[in-house]
Design a protein around this motif. Structure first.
Motif, PDB file in Angstrom:
ATOM      1  N   LEU A   8       3.001 -17.850 -20.816  1.00 29.28           N
ATOM      2  CA  LEU A   8       2.326 -18.886 -20.434  1.00 29.28           C
ATOM      3  C   LEU A   8       1.115 -18.660 -19.386  1.00 29.28           C
ATOM      4  N   ASP A   9       1.892 -17.357 -18.823  1.00 25.52           N
ATOM      5  CA  ASP A   9       0.580 -16.562 -18.661  1.00 25.52           C
ATOM      6  C   ASP A   9       0.332 -17.028 -16.990  1.00 25.52           C
ATOM      7  N   LEU A  10       1.251 -17.658 -16.576  1.00 20.19           N
ATOM      8  CA  LEU A  10       1.627 -18.536 -14.836  1.00 20.19           C
ATOM      9  C   LEU A  10       2.757 -17.635 -14.496  1.00 20.19           C
ATOM     10  N   HIS A  11       2.111 -17.288 -13.110  1.00 22.02           N
ATOM     11  CA  HIS A  11       2.945 -16.330 -12.264  1.00 22.02           C
ATOM     12  C   HIS A  11       3.006 -16.797 -10.515  1.00 22.02           C
ATOM     13  N   PRO A  12       4.007 -17.717 -10.223  1.00 20.35           N
ATOM     14  CA  PRO A  12       4.309 -17.935  -9.302  1.00 20.35           C
ATOM     15  C   PRO A  12       3.697 -17.497  -7.822  1.00 20.35           C
ATOM     16  N   PHE A  13       3.057 -18.427  -7.220  1.00 15.95           N
ATOM     17  CA  PHE A  13       2.766 -17.427  -5.633  1.00 15.95           C
ATOM     18  C   PHE A  13       3.937 -17.306  -4.721  1.00 15.95           C
ATOM     19  N   LYS A  14       4.406 -17.551  -5.268  1.00  9.81           N
ATOM     20  CA  LYS A  14       6.088 -17.836  -4.348  1.00  9.81           C
ATOM     21  C   LYS A  14       6.692 -16.300  -4.023  1.00  9.81           C
ATOM     22  N   TYR A  15       6.708 -15.780  -5.371  1.00 14.77           N
ATOM     23  CA  TYR A  15       7.285 -14.996  -5.598  1.00 14.77           C
ATOM     24  C   TYR A  15       6.065 -13.673  -4.876  1.00 14.77           C
ATOM     25  N   LEU A  16       5.983 -13.090  -4.680  1.00 14.30           N
ATOM     26  CA  LEU A  16       4.492 -12.369  -4.736  1.00 14.30           C
ATOM     27  C   LEU A  16       5.773 -12.094  -3.451  1.00 14.30           C
ATOM     28  N   TYR A  17       4.950  -9.820  -3.509  1.00 16.16           N
ATOM     29  CA  TYR A  17       5.160  -9.490  -1.833  1.00 16.16           C
ATOM     30  C   TYR A  17       4.723  -8.026  -2.777  1.00 16.16           C
ATOM     31  N   ILE A  18       4.756  -7.981  -1.128  1.00 16.81           N
ATOM     32  CA  ILE A  18       4.546  -6.614  -0.994  1.00 16.81           C
ATOM     33  C   ILE A  18       5.411  -4.826  -1.331  1.00 16.81           C
ATOM     34  N   LYS A  19       5.681  -4.842  -2.356  1.00 17.10           N
ATOM     35  CA  LYS A  19       6.480  -3.383  -2.322  1.00 17.10           C
ATOM     36  C   LYS A  19       6.173  -2.275  -0.745  1.00 17.10           C
ATOM     37  N   HIS A  20       7.306  -1.452  -0.788  1.00 17.19           N
ATOM     38  CA  HIS A  20       7.747   0.011   0.030  1.00 17.19           C
ATOM     39  C   HIS A  20       7.169   1.057  -1.125  1.00 17.19           C
ATOM     40  N   LYS A  21       5.695   1.355  -1.139  1.00 19.86           N
ATOM     41  CA  LYS A  21       5.332   2.274  -1.675  1.00 19.86           C
ATOM     42  C   LYS A  21       5.809   3.919  -1.186  1.00 19.86           C
ATOM     43  N   THR A  22       6.525   4.734  -1.875  1.00 24.54           N
ATOM     44  CA  THR A  22       6.118   6.199  -2.227  1.00 24.54           C
ATOM     45  C   THR A  22       5.595   7.270  -2.417  1.00 24.54           C
ATOM     46  N   TYR A  23       4.850   7.804  -2.053  1.00 19.88           N
ATOM     47  CA  TYR A  23       4.248   9.411  -2.728  1.00 19.88           C
ATOM     48  C   TYR A  23       4.566  10.291  -2.654  1.00 19.88           C
ATOM     49  N   SER A  24       5.277  11.294  -3.743  1.00 22.54           N
ATOM     50  CA  SER A  24       5.818  11.974  -3.847  1.00 22.54           C
ATOM     51  C   SER A  24       4.965  12.972  -4.371  1.00 22.54           C
ATOM     52  N   LEU A  25       4.778  14.360  -3.571  1.00 22.99           N
ATOM     53  CA  LEU A  25       4.114  15.620  -3.264  1.00 22.99           C
ATOM     54  C   LEU A  25       4.964  16.668  -4.360  1.00 22.99           C
ATOM     55  N   PRO A  26       4.251  17.842  -4.660  1.00 20.70           N
ATOM     56  CA  PRO A  26       5.055  18.902  -5.110  1.00 20.70           C
ATOM     57  C   PRO A  26       5.667  19.621  -4.149  1.00 20.70           C
ATOM     58  N   SER A  49      13.055  -4.522  -5.909  1.00 24.07           N
ATOM     59  CA  SER A  49      13.179  -4.315  -4.337  1.00 24.07           C
ATOM     60  C   SER A  49      13.758  -5.215  -3.852  1.00 24.07           C
ATOM     61  N   ILE A  50      13.846  -4.967  -2.439  1.00 27.90           N
ATOM     62  CA  ILE A  50      14.276  -5.687  -1.795  1.00 27.90           C
ATOM     63  C   ILE A  50      13.235  -5.549  -0.826  1.00 27.90           C
ATOM     64  N   PRO A  51      12.455  -6.881  -0.312  1.00 23.34           N
ATOM     65  CA  PRO A  51      10.256  -6.507   0.434  1.00 23.34           C
ATOM     66  C   PRO A  51      11.287  -6.743   2.019  1.00 23.34           C
ATOM     67  N   ASP A  52      10.466  -5.591   2.363  1.00 25.15           N
ATOM     68  CA  ASP A  52      10.439  -5.044   3.786  1.00 25.15           C
ATOM     69  C   ASP A  52       9.738  -6.007   4.770  1.00 25.15           C
ATOM     70  N   LEU A  53      10.104  -7.124   5.555  1.00 28.59           N
ATOM     71  CA  LEU A  53       9.120  -7.768   6.000  1.00 28.59           C
ATOM     72  C   LEU A  53       8.279  -7.331   6.843  1.00 28.59           C
ATOM     73  N   ALA A  54       8.098  -6.344   7.505  1.00 31.46           N
ATOM     74  CA  ALA A  54       7.766  -5.080   8.543  1.00 31.46           C
ATOM     75  C   ALA A  54       6.642  -4.715   7.749  1.00 31.46           C
ATOM     76  N   GLU A  55       6.162  -4.655   6.186  1.00 28.84           N
ATOM     77  CA  GLU A  55       5.496  -4.732   5.302  1.00 28.84           C
ATOM     78  C   GLU A  55       4.547  -5.532   4.910  1.00 28.84           C
ATOM     79  N   GLN A  56       4.748  -6.853   4.609  1.00 31.24           N
ATOM     80  CA  GLN A  56       3.922  -8.211   4.684  1.00 31.24           C
ATOM     81  C   GLN A  56       2.984  -8.285   4.897  1.00 31.24           C
TER      82      GLN A  56
END
Length: 534
Positions: A505-523, A32-39
């Motif tokens: 290679l089990d390499l995961h460049p730090f440059k691309y990491l970001y916090i996702k907006h997480k939604t919770y679904s309740l019945p 998803s597109i990172p939400d800068l406010a949540e980083q």
């Protein structure tokens, strides 16, 4: 690059137990597109050991992970395909002879100190690498004119074929074509490193490293700083598996590397990601003055090993050195054995060497103080006794083992190796006679010629053909005993952390990491209970 055997054993044990949970060999998470406010800062937990954060001398996958954030070179790894991406290089051209590469550098690029990154910065960084004693990857530049001689003390830096045309133009002259050059230059050893302290060319800077905590902060001077959305990364070094699981379950850790937590305590099993690695754990003979430098004697030993027992309870048994790649020609592996044939082969080797049949032969196996290696030694000892061979062991602590190999007076060693770039050469360079990675001291002119022919190849198929010939020769000469292909396991909730992808290679460049907006679904409890009679 080396993978700590402690990491390999832990991951193998945990992955064997959890392989039914989730086995992943290729994955592309929906991003998803990172939400800068949540980083916010990303919190990692990794295994405890002393991290070498010098790109020229670092040799472990855990260090490569951190260095991917601190430094960058002309190219960087694509986080999914592992193909080279332009980084500090914006374009390049190759001469008709394929021996001259001209790189154009990015305008405005600078170190974290504000010092411009120029063609001279690249040249000087690579020359310092070549001049660094025991730099493990420096020999990968041996195809550059004069590089081998300068690296080995037989030449001067002025004769190395790396020239500066202007601030943004670097010209590299090769002794032999090297079509794989951009793939090699993704590796952290060839990052652009300033001669000044605390100066970084990558997306992050080192804020602190103390009390088993590594803190990285975003580098505002990085040329692509706008694409780096997290403010920093904190890496906690901890081997407390139960505590690590608790930290992950309670949201205090976003990512635990190498399965460094008690898997049975992890609540969200979807966060467990298991993948095959482009690597191999194997035993190898170190060449010297003993009879085990003679391939006839080594071949007799390998014929006696009960491989089904040696590789029991292994998730991904290995019979070759190179992890199988698409389009790479199949190489006959080492998995057949016959104790009677082994005795006959040993007797023939003794006859050729004029060694009496009843003379006891001694072989020294250097091991770590782990039950896994002690078990390997016991099995080899039992298999080789009928050949008149006595196996002795010498042990060292795991964290010191690899560093002792070059000076250790033993005949047989263990290695866990992860390919540094997506090419079989990442493994086969370990046995090239002049390679700085050749701790086995293997020296075979035919083998070297195969690698040279592979670098001259006009097509990928021809390149692979020569490399497969080199690997077959290595196996035919019984230089190695393949045991298993490592498996990686990471704990990471991909619904919360983006920019992380599984790769070989089990390499995961730090440059691309970001916090996702997480939604919770309740019945909808009202609707679900609309027919309830009060």
């Amino acid at each position: 690059m080396n993978k700590s055997h402690k990491l390999s054993l832990l991951c193998m044990a945990v992955c064997t137990a959890l392989v039914s949970v989730q086995t992943v060999f290729a994955q592309k998470a929906s991003e998803s597109i990172p939400d800068l406010a949540e980083q916010r800062e990303v919190r990692l937990i990794s295994m405890t050991h002393q991290y070498d954060l010098n790109p020229h001398t670092a040799n472990y996958t855990s260090e490569a992970q951190v260095l991917s954030g601190l430094y960058e070179g002309l190219f960087s790894y694509d986080p999914i395909t592992l193909e080279p991406r332009n980084a500090l290089c914006v374009s390049y051209k190759i001469s008709r002879t394929k021996k001259r590469w001209t790189f154009t550098l990015r305008e405005g690029a600078c170190f974290s100190t504000g010092e411009p990154i120029t063609a001279a910065s690249v040249r000087d960084s690579w020359l310092r690498l070549l001049a660094t004693p025991n730099a493990p990857y420096s020999s990968l530049l041996d195809f550059i004119e004069g590089a081998r001689n300068f690296r080995t003390g037989k030449g001067i830096k002025e004769d190395v074929g790396i020239t500066v045309r202007n601030d943004k133009t670097l010209v590299v002259h090769l002794e032999e074509p090297a079509e794989h050059l951009p793939r090699i230059l993704c590796h952290h050893a060839f990052s652009i490193v300033s001669s000044k302290q605390n100066s970084y060319s990558g997306p992050f800077t080192l804020k602190s490293y103390k009390n088993n905590t590594i803190v990285l902060a975003k580098n505002p001077k990085y040329y692509d700083a706008a694409s780096v959305v997290i403010p920093g990364i904190t890496i906690t070094l901890s081997d407390d598996l139960e505590e690590n699981a608790y930290q992950f379950n309670t949201g205090n850790a976003d990512w635990i590397t190498e399965g460094n937590a008690l898997a049975s305590k992890i609540i969200n099993t979807d966060a467990i990601h298991i993948a095959a690695e482009f690597g191999t754990y194997y035993l190898f003979f170190k060449m010297g003055n003993s009879i085990w430098s003679n391939p006839e004697f080594r071949t007799a030993l390998l014929e006696a090993i009960p491989y089904d027992s040696l590789r029991k309870n292994i998730t991904m048994p290995a019979t070759t050195l190179v992890y199988p790649l698409p389009d790479y020609p199949p190489v006959p592996g080492i998995d057949d054995y016959d104790s009677d044939d082994a005795i006959a082969m040993m007797n023939k080797a003794r006859e050729h060497a004029k060694i009496p049949y009843d003379k006891k032969l001694s072989i020294k196996f250097a091991i770590t103080d782990t039950e896994f290696m002690k078990d390997l030694a016991a099995q080899l000892k039992a298999a080789w006794e009928p050949l008149g061979v006595e196996l002795e062991t010498e042990s060292a602590a795991m964290e010191k083992y690899n560093g002792l190999i070059p000076s250790w007076d033993a005949d047989l060693f263990a290695y866990s190796w992860i390919g540094d770039f997506a090419d079989p050469l990442a493994f086969l360079e370990l046995f090239r006679s002049d390679s700085s990675l050749n701790v086995a001291k293997y020296d075979n002119k035919t083998y070297d010629e195969y690698l040279l022919s592979a670098s001259r190849a006009d097509t990928p198929d021809e390149h692979y053909m020569y490399l497969s010939k080199a690997e077959k020769l290595l196996l035919d000469e019984s230089m190695i005993i393949p045991i298993y292909h490592p498996i990686s396991m990471h704990l990471i909730d991909l619904s919360s952390l983006g920019g992380w992808q599984t790769n070989a290679l089990d390499l995961h460049p730090f440059k691309y990491l970001y916090i996702k907006h997480k939604t919770y679904s309740l019945p909808n409890l009202v609707r679900l209970n609309s027919n309830f009679n009060y």
